[in-house]
Scaffold this motif. Structure first.
Motif, short mmCIF file in Angstrom:
data_model
loop_
_atom_site.label_atom_id
_atom_site.label_comp_id
_atom_site.label_asym_id
_atom_site.label_seq_id
_atom_site.Cartn_x
_atom_site.Cartn_y
_atom_site.Cartn_z
N PRO A 1 0.85 -1.19 0.00
CA PRO A 1 0.00 0.00 0.00
C PRO A 1 0.89 1.24 0.00
CG PRO A 1 -0.28 -1.27 2.06
CD PRO A 1 0.70 -2.02 1.22
N GLY A 2 0.65 2.14 -0.94
CA GLY A 2 1.47 3.35 -1.02
C GLY A 2 2.73 3.20 -1.86
N SER B 1 -8.22 -0.62 -11.30
CA SER B 1 -7.80 -0.79 -9.91
C SER B 1 -8.85 -1.63 -9.19
CB SER B 1 -7.65 0.57 -9.24
OG SER B 1 -7.68 0.43 -7.83
N GLY C 1 -9.12 -2.24 -6.04
CA GLY C 1 -9.58 -1.51 -4.87
C GLY C 1 -10.60 -0.43 -5.25
N GLU C 2 -10.31 0.27 -6.35
CA GLU C 2 -11.22 1.34 -6.80
C GLU C 2 -12.56 0.76 -7.25
OE1 GLU C 2 -12.37 4.82 -6.74
OE2 GLU C 2 -10.26 4.55 -6.22
N LEU D 1 -13.93 -1.89 -6.11
CA LEU D 1 -14.65 -2.26 -4.89
C LEU D 1 -15.24 -1.03 -4.20
CD1 LEU D 1 -12.12 -4.92 -3.58
CD2 LEU D 1 -14.50 -5.38 -4.19
N ARG D 2 -14.47 0.06 -4.17
CA ARG D 2 -14.98 1.29 -3.55
C ARG D 2 -16.17 1.84 -4.34
NH1 ARG D 2 -9.43 1.72 -2.28
NH2 ARG D 2 -8.89 2.76 -4.21
N TYR E 1 -14.38 -5.41 4.98
CA TYR E 1 -13.07 -5.94 4.58
C TYR E 1 -12.06 -4.81 4.40
CZ TYR E 1 -14.65 -10.75 3.82
OH TYR E 1 -15.11 -12.03 3.99
N ILE E 2 -12.47 -3.77 3.69
CA ILE E 2 -11.52 -2.71 3.35
C ILE E 2 -11.01 -2.00 4.60
CG2 ILE E 2 -11.32 -0.41 2.29
CD1 ILE E 2 -12.84 -1.44 -0.10
N ILE F 1 -8.87 -8.93 2.61
CA ILE F 1 -9.13 -9.09 1.17
C ILE F 1 -10.55 -9.60 0.96
CG2 ILE F 1 -8.28 -10.09 -0.98
CD1 ILE F 1 -6.13 -8.52 0.50
N THR G 1 -14.67 -9.56 -6.35
CA THR G 1 -13.66 -8.79 -7.09
C THR G 1 -13.58 -9.24 -8.55
OG1 THR G 1 -12.46 -8.83 -5.00
CG2 THR G 1 -11.31 -7.92 -6.90
N ARG H 1 -4.17 -10.51 -4.69
CA ARG H 1 -3.56 -10.12 -3.42
C ARG H 1 -3.41 -11.26 -2.43
NH1 ARG H 1 -4.99 -4.35 -3.58
NH2 ARG H 1 -4.06 -3.47 -1.72
N ARG I 1 -3.20 -3.41 6.79
CA ARG I 1 -2.95 -3.55 5.34
C ARG I 1 -1.54 -4.07 5.10
NH1 ARG I 1 -4.58 2.24 3.30
NH2 ARG I 1 -3.96 1.51 1.22
N1 UDP Z 1 -9.04 -5.00 -1.99
C1 UDP Z 1 -9.48 -6.31 -2.03
N2 UDP Z 1 -9.22 -7.07 -3.14
C2 UDP Z 1 -8.53 -6.58 -4.19
C3 UDP Z 1 -8.07 -5.26 -4.15
C4 UDP Z 1 -8.33 -4.49 -3.03
O1 UDP Z 1 -10.10 -6.80 -1.10
O2 UDP Z 1 -8.34 -7.32 -5.15
C5 UDP Z 1 -9.36 -4.20 -0.80
C6 UDP Z 1 -8.42 -4.50 0.35
O3 UDP Z 1 -9.15 -4.39 1.54
C7 UDP Z 1 -7.39 -3.38 0.22
C8 UDP Z 1 -8.28 -2.22 -0.20
O4 UDP Z 1 -9.23 -2.81 -1.08
O5 UDP Z 1 -6.71 -3.13 1.43
C9 UDP Z 1 -7.58 -1.07 -0.89
O6 UDP Z 1 -6.92 -1.54 -2.03
P1 UDP Z 1 -6.14 -0.53 -3.00
O7 UDP Z 1 -5.44 -1.36 -4.01
O8 UDP Z 1 -7.06 0.51 -3.48
O9 UDP Z 1 -5.08 0.14 -2.02
P2 UDP Z 1 -3.58 0.52 -2.30
O10 UDP Z 1 -2.78 -0.71 -2.09
O11 UDP Z 1 -3.51 1.01 -3.72
O12 UDP Z 1 -3.28 1.60 -1.31
#
Ligand code: UDP
Ligand code: MG
Length: 194
Positions: free
Chosen positions: A14-15, A35, A37-38, A40-41, A57-58, A63, A69, A92, A147
Motif C-alpha cells: 500500500p502506497g 484498480s 480496490g477502486e 470495490l470502492r 473488509y476494506i 481481502i 472482485t 492479493r 494492510r
Molecule cells: N481489496 C481487495 N481485493 C482486491 C483489491 C483491493 O479486497 O483485489 C481491498 C483491500 O481491503 C485493500 C483495499 O481494497 O486493502 C484497498 O486496495 P487498493 O489497491 O485501493 O489500495 P492501495 O494498495 O492502492 O493503497
C-alpha cells in the motif's frame, strides 16, 4: 477469432505507487487501468447490497472474497474498448490467485507482474500524507498496520509464485513518481509494449 485481452498485474505494498504509475502508463502506452480496490470502492458507493460487506473488509485491511472482485473486474474488462489492461492491486492472496486461475487465466494473454518495491517507511509516509485528502476509510494508521500485515503475509507469497516462473518485473519505487516512471518506460519499451 478475437485476440485475447492482454493483462499485466500491478502489485506492491500500500502506497508503493501502483495507481500513480498506472495513470502514467495509460497516458504513454494506452492501456486501460483497472484498480481492483477502486472497483470495490465504486461498488460500495453505488449502494450495492454487497456494500457493507466490502466496507468491512476494506476498513480492516482484509481481502474481499474473490467472487466479488472477479465479477467487478470481468464486467469492467467487457465494457472497455481498449483490450490491454493494467490490473492494479490484484491478485492479493491465495483466494484471489486460485479464483483468477480457475475463471480467467485461459481467457487472457497474461504478460507479467509489474512489482513496485518500496520500503514500509516510505509507503507509510505517503499514505498518511494521502490520507489528509483521500477520504479513504483505510488511509489511517490503524488500518494501515493491518494492510501491511495482509500485504506481507498474503500478497508477497503470490508475487513469489510468479517469480518462480520468471514473470515478475521489479521496479525500485522509492524515488519520485517521474523518476520511477523513467524505469517503467524503459521496461515497457524493452518488453515491446509501445
Ligand atoms: N481489496 C481487495 N481485493 C482486491 C483489491 C483491493 O479486497 O483485489 C481491498 C483491500 O481491503 C485493500 C483495499 O481494497 O486493502 C484497498 O486496495 P487498493 O489497491 O485501493 O489500495 P492501495 O494498495 O492502492 O493503497
Ligand atoms: Mg491504489
Amino acid at each position: 477469432m478475437e485476440n485475447k485481452p492482454l493483462i499485466i498485474f500491478v502489485l506492491g505494498g500500500p502506497g508503493a505507487g501502483k495507481g500513480t504509475q498506472c495513470e502514467k502508463i495509460v497516458e504513454k502506452f494506452g492501456f486501460k487501468h483497472l484498480s481492483a480496490g477502486e472497483l470495490l470502492r465504486e461498488e460500495r458507493r453505488s449502494g450495492s447490497p454487497k456494500g457493507d460487506l466490502i466496507e468491512t473488509y476494506i476498513k480492516d485491511g482484509n481481502i474481499v472474497p474473490v467472487e466479488i472482485t472477479l465479477g467487478l473486474l470481468d464486467t469492467a474488462m467487457q465494457k472497455s474498448e481498449i483490450k490491454q489492461f493494467l490490473i492494479d492491486g490484484f491478485p492479493r492472496n491465495e483466494d484471489n490467485y486460485t479464483g483468477w486461475n480457475k475463471i480467467m487465466a485461459n481467457k487472457v494473454n497474461f504478460k507479467f507482474v509489474l512489482f513496485f518495491e518500496c520500503s514500509e517507511k516510505t509507503c507509510v509516509e505517503r499514505i498518511l500524507e494521502r490520507g489528509k485528502s483521500s477520504g479513504r476509510s483505510d488511509d489511517n494508521r490503524e488500518s494501515l498496520v493491518k494492510r501491511f500485515q495482509t500485504y506481507t503475509n498474503s500478497t508477497t507469497p503470490i508475487i513469489d509464485h510468479y517469480r518462480k516462473d520468471n514473470l515478475v518485473r521489479t521496479i525500485d519505487a522509492e524515488a519520485s513518481p517521474d523518476q520511477v516512471f523513467e524505469k517503467v518506460k524503459e521496461l515497457f519499451q524493452k518488453e515491446c509494449l509501445s
